[in-house]
Design a protein around this motif. Structure first.
Motif, PDB file in Angstrom:
ATOM      1  N   ILE A  60     -94.744  16.893  78.747  1.00  0.00           N
ATOM      2  CA  ILE A  60     -95.112  15.928  77.759  1.00  0.00           C
ATOM      3  C   ILE A  60     -94.343  14.663  77.935  1.00  0.00           C
ATOM      4  N   TYR A  61     -95.172  13.540  78.225  1.00  0.00           N
ATOM      5  CA  TYR A  61     -94.650  12.355  78.394  1.00  0.00           C
ATOM      6  C   TYR A  61     -94.499  11.652  76.928  1.00  0.00           C
ATOM      7  N   SER A  62     -93.100  11.441  76.339  1.00  0.00           N
ATOM      8  CA  SER A  62     -92.915  11.178  75.067  1.00  0.00           C
ATOM      9  C   SER A  62     -91.570  10.550  74.683  1.00  0.00           C
ATOM     10  N   PRO A  63     -91.175   9.697  75.758  1.00  0.00           N
ATOM     11  CA  PRO A  63     -90.083   8.990  75.611  1.00  0.00           C
ATOM     12  C   PRO A  63     -89.890   8.007  74.482  1.00  0.00           C
ATOM     13  N   LYS A  64     -89.049   7.975  73.432  1.00  0.00           N
ATOM     14  CA  LYS A  64     -89.053   7.447  72.264  1.00  0.00           C
ATOM     15  C   LYS A  64     -88.686   5.853  72.282  1.00  0.00           C
ATOM     16  N   ASP A  65     -88.515   5.329  73.312  1.00  0.00           N
ATOM     17  CA  ASP A  65     -88.183   3.906  73.561  1.00  0.00           C
ATOM     18  C   ASP A  65     -89.363   3.364  74.695  1.00  0.00           C
ATOM     19  N   ASP A  66     -90.531   4.009  74.780  1.00  0.00           N
ATOM     20  CA  ASP A  66     -91.841   3.508  75.485  1.00  0.00           C
ATOM     21  C   ASP A  66     -92.123   2.513  74.527  1.00  0.00           C
ATOM     22  N   PRO A  67     -92.286   1.228  74.352  1.00  0.00           N
ATOM     23  CA  PRO A  67     -92.920   0.498  73.147  1.00  0.00           C
ATOM     24  C   PRO A  67     -94.409   0.723  73.119  1.00  0.00           C
ATOM     25  N   TYR A  68     -95.019   0.965  74.155  1.00  0.00           N
ATOM     26  CA  TYR A  68     -96.570   1.066  74.128  1.00  0.00           C
ATOM     27  C   TYR A  68     -96.821   2.374  73.500  1.00  0.00           C
ATOM     28  N   ALA A  69     -95.977   3.255  73.447  1.00  0.00           N
ATOM     29  CA  ALA A  69     -96.408   4.596  72.971  1.00  0.00           C
ATOM     30  C   ALA A  69     -95.960   4.846  71.374  1.00  0.00           C
ATOM     31  N   ARG A  70     -95.025   3.789  71.100  1.00  0.00           N
ATOM     32  CA  ARG A  70     -94.490   3.898  69.625  1.00  0.00           C
ATOM     33  C   ARG A  70     -94.648   2.517  68.925  1.00  0.00           C
ATOM     34  N   ASP A  71     -93.892   1.616  68.965  1.00  0.00           N
ATOM     35  CA  ASP A  71     -93.675   0.205  68.359  1.00  0.00           C
ATOM     36  C   ASP A  71     -95.194  -0.384  68.751  1.00  0.00           C
ATOM     37  N   LYS A  72     -95.681  -0.418  69.819  1.00  0.00           N
ATOM     38  CA  LYS A  72     -96.699  -1.604  70.118  1.00  0.00           C
ATOM     39  C   LYS A  72     -97.919  -0.427  70.658  1.00  0.00           C
ATOM     40  N   TRP A  73     -97.983   0.645  70.051  1.00  0.00           N
ATOM     41  CA  TRP A  73     -98.964   1.786  70.212  1.00  0.00           C
ATOM     42  C   TRP A  73    -100.378   1.210  70.207  1.00  0.00           C
TER      43      TRP A  73
ATOM     44  N   PRO B  63     -99.513  -2.718  80.494  1.00  0.00           N
ATOM     45  CA  PRO B  63     -99.637  -3.541  81.495  1.00  0.00           C
ATOM     46  C   PRO B  63    -100.158  -2.624  82.467  1.00  0.00           C
ATOM     47  N   ALA B  64    -100.850  -3.329  83.443  1.00  0.00           N
ATOM     48  CA  ALA B  64    -101.342  -2.747  84.689  1.00  0.00           C
ATOM     49  C   ALA B  64    -100.244  -2.127  85.682  1.00  0.00           C
ATOM     50  N   ALA B  65     -99.260  -2.632  85.631  1.00  0.00           N
ATOM     51  CA  ALA B  65     -98.189  -2.282  86.746  1.00  0.00           C
ATOM     52  C   ALA B  65     -97.741  -0.797  85.844  1.00  0.00           C
ATOM     53  N   THR B  66     -97.501  -0.725  84.698  1.00  0.00           N
ATOM     54  CA  THR B  66     -96.910   0.359  84.102  1.00  0.00           C
ATOM     55  C   THR B  66     -97.881   1.523  84.162  1.00  0.00           C
ATOM     56  N   LEU B  67     -99.125   1.495  83.935  1.00  0.00           N
ATOM     57  CA  LEU B  67    -100.281   2.314  84.199  1.00  0.00           C
ATOM     58  C   LEU B  67    -100.234   2.862  85.406  1.00  0.00           C
ATOM     59  N   LYS B  68     -99.923   2.036  86.395  1.00  0.00           N
ATOM     60  CA  LYS B  68     -99.972   2.551  88.088  1.00  0.00           C
ATOM     61  C   LYS B  68     -98.858   3.263  88.058  1.00  0.00           C
TER      62      LYS B  68
END
Length: 649
Positions: free
Chosen positions: A214-227, A232-237
């Motif tokens: 399970i990918y759930s890092p607490k400081d991934d902003p796009y999964a938490r604060d900026k959910w 960004p395309a690069a991160t998705l890649k």
């Protein structure tokens, strides 16, 4: 390859040493066939007659639809065993003149034929597999048969372990997992793993037959604060690369999102934002999703709309609101991907099994398909029993997925520690009461493998789980099978065996192996027996020398250099403690001989101990940094007490 059979004569077949040989077992220089150790422990292993000694030739037999990664693992395992001449075919000859390895799923006529020839049945459980090896005249037939593609992949991991032995016995293995969900959740606070760490971890999970990350890092902003915002395309890649690595390793990559601090449960716009986020992840191959609602307040709403919809804030209203949103997400997932696994959620009350209005609301309102996580009787529980799990099932209205907060070290009581004790005090029989177990590992990926190996082995076969033996197996894997490095790792693990809780009482004690050695020395000195004292001190000197050499042995011998890199402060501190240990042993020896040099030795030991105590964890690596701890309460106490044990005139 040589085949050791129970026959009375030696029959040479073929004109080349690459062919199989039938060797009289009683006259063979090779030791008798023995039951192999396999981790995780299989459901059943039965020895047959004869054994295989790896030579330099083998044939792989598989159909076109066989998982290429499974074939790759078998080929690599044979190469590591010294088999250099490996050919392939799609048909199994009626007469074998050399070793043949057949692999595939039970759907394959080829595999069914091979199983029939060895009078074996296919394990029919999900992710199950059967392995047979049988000496047949001048050849040997080894069959790796998976119930499904996952089962075949697990079979190859068992074959990899078997191929590490010089002698592989004729046998039959029937095996399948006790729990359907097994793996890790990257859910810790502090520095997240790098993409390289995650890739290595996924490759490691495959070797222990885990099936979930399970990918759930607490400081991934796009999964938490900026959910609500798109990646960004690069991160998705980059995430897409992890998803592909997971697929190759038969790991279910689960994407987790944490909207709790700001979500409006009743707002269609927020539901749409979650669906869009899941759609983006689905476009890169993610099929399993997770909503984390832990570590949030449920005594206040984030929007007026929720108050109007669910009433005044509170535990019961929170349970109703969460169920409303999650049920809608689950329905959407099934519409878009009918074969997708159910949604997973972690509730706000995740840390006990006590009845409450919140749990009652989830029990009544939450879609029964949704998988619910639970951490046990506490956030970091000292033990988990079958009774505890039954209570959780009753409270939440479904079997729970255990989020085991071990070996995570992101809380105050774990400051300065690597947590590398055996995975223990989880009761056999939990497989009947849980849907699975996920370990929350440390910020340090490679050292986390010690405990995660235990978690995976327990979840695979809790009834046959042996914590100490699996602990030793994890050291062998990290050492690449080198005996000296394995011994050094186990000594290092012992200095990091303390397993803390959120309270003052740890659930595993520190350095029990070292403590037993030091206690024996104390007892021998206290006995007044001159001979016993001198023997104990001589043994202590040897033990101290071995202890001091451990860091260098690990740095040079560990199979994955990232283990030594992430453990650097602890290895550095252990080296200094090793010098303090050596000087302490020398001081006791001098004191026993009445030499005034004892004082100099003890003084130097004290200085090295002070230097060791000053070493800090890597800045920013963990949530709480601080002084590194090495066998604290054991070695430091002995070094401090040693000058008082023998009087020097």
């Amino acid at each position: 390859m040589k085949i050791l059979s129970g026959g009375l004569t030696m029959l040479m077949l073929g004109l080349s040493t690459t062919f199989a040989q039938s060797v009289q077992q009683n006259n063979s220089p090779v030791s008798p066939a023995t039951l192999p150790s396999i981790f995780p422990a299989p459901v059943s292993v039965k020895l047959g007659k004869g054994a295989v000694v790896w030579g330099n030739s083998a044939v792989l037999v598989f159909s076109a639809d066989t998982d290429p990664e499974a074939v790759k693992i078998v080929r690599s395992s044979l190469k590591m065993a010294g088999v250099q001449n490996i050919t392939t075919t799609t048909k199994l000859p009626s007469v074998l003149d050399r070793p043949y390895v057949v692999l595939g799923t039970g759907k394959s006529a080829l595999v069914r034929t091979a199983l029939k020839r060895t009078d074996a049945a296919l394990d029919t459980h999900a992710e199950g597999y059967t392995i047979t090896s049988e000496v047949t005249g001048g050849g040997v037939l080894i069959t790796l048969a998976g119930k499904d593609a996952d089962g075949l992949f697990h079979a190859t991991q068992t074959f990899r372990q078997l191929a590490q032995r010089q002698v592989v016995p004729a046998l039959e293995i029937q095996d399948h997992p006790a729990m359907p969900i097994r793996g890790t959740i990257e859910g810790f606070y502090g520095a997240p793993w790098s993409m390289t760490d995650r890739t290595k971890h996924l490759n490691f999970l495959a070797t222990v037959k885990a099936n979930t990350y399970i990918y759930s890092p607490k400081d991934d902003p796009y999964a938490r604060d900026k959910w609500r915002e798109a990646y960004p395309a690069a991160t998705l890649k980059e995430l897409a690369k992890l998803v592909e690595t997971s697929r190759i390793n038969h790991i279910n990559f689960v994407y987790a999102i944490s909207p709790g601090p700001t979500v409006c449960f009743s707002d269609p716009a927020d539901l749409k934002a979650l669906e869009l986020k899941f759609d983006a992840l689905r476009s890169i191959g993610v099929h399993s999703f997770y909503v984390a609602l832990d570590d949030i307040e449920y005594t206040k709403w984030n929007c007026e709309r929720d108050k109007e919809t669910f009433g005044p804030s509170g535990p019961e209203a929170a349970g109703n609101a969460q169920s409303f949103l999650l049920n809608a997400l689950q329905a959407n997932l099934k519409r878009k991907d009918p074969t997708a696994p159910p949604l997973i959620m972690v509730p706000t009350e995740y840390y006990d099994a006590k009845e409450s209005p919140y749990k009652a609301a989830l029990r009544k309102k939450l879609d029964p398909q949704i998988v619910l996580q639970w951490t046990g009787t506490d956030v970091v529980p000292p033990a988990i029993s079958v009774r505890d799990a039954k209570a959780a099932t009753k409270a939440f209205g479904r079997k729970t997925l255990l989020w085991d907060n071990y070996p995570v070290n992101d809380y105050g009581e774990s400051t300065g520690r690597l947590l590398m004790a055996p995975y223990a005090k989880r009761e056999a029989g939990l497989s009947h009461e849980l849907s699975g177990i996920l370990s929350n590992p440390m910020n340090q990926e490679a050292p986390s493998r010690v405990a995660v190996t235990g978690v995976a082995a327990f979840a695979w076969n809790d009834k046959a789980y042996d914590a100490e033996r699996v602990w030793h197996a994890s050291a062998r894997e990290l050492s690449g099978g080198d005996a000296r490095t394995t011994a050094a790792l186990l000594t290092f693990f012992d200095t990091q065996r303390l397993a803390p809780t959120f309270g003052s009482q740890p659930w595993q004690e520190q350095a029990p192996v070292l403590k037993a050695v030091l206690d024996q020395v104390r007892d021998a000195i206290a006995s007044g027996d001159v001979q016993a004292r001198r023997e104990a001190i001589a043994g202590l000197i040897k033990h101290a020398d071995e202890f001091a050499n451990v860091p260098d042995i690990i740095r040079a011998g560990v199979a994955d250099s990232s283990f030594a890199q992430t453990s650097q402060p602890w290895l550095d501190a252990m080296q200094l403690w090793g010098k303090a240990f050596q000087l302490t042993a020398a001081g006791l020896n001098a004191a026993d001989q009445g030499s005034v040099a004892a004082e100099r030795y003890f003084a130097s030991a004290k200085r090295f101990a002070a230097d060791a105590t000053a070493i800090q964890t890597i800045k920013g690596a963990t949530r709480f940094g601080g002084a590194v701890k090495i066998a604290d309460g054991v070695l430091d106490t002995f070094v401090a007490d040693a000058p008082t044990l023998i009087a020097v005139d």
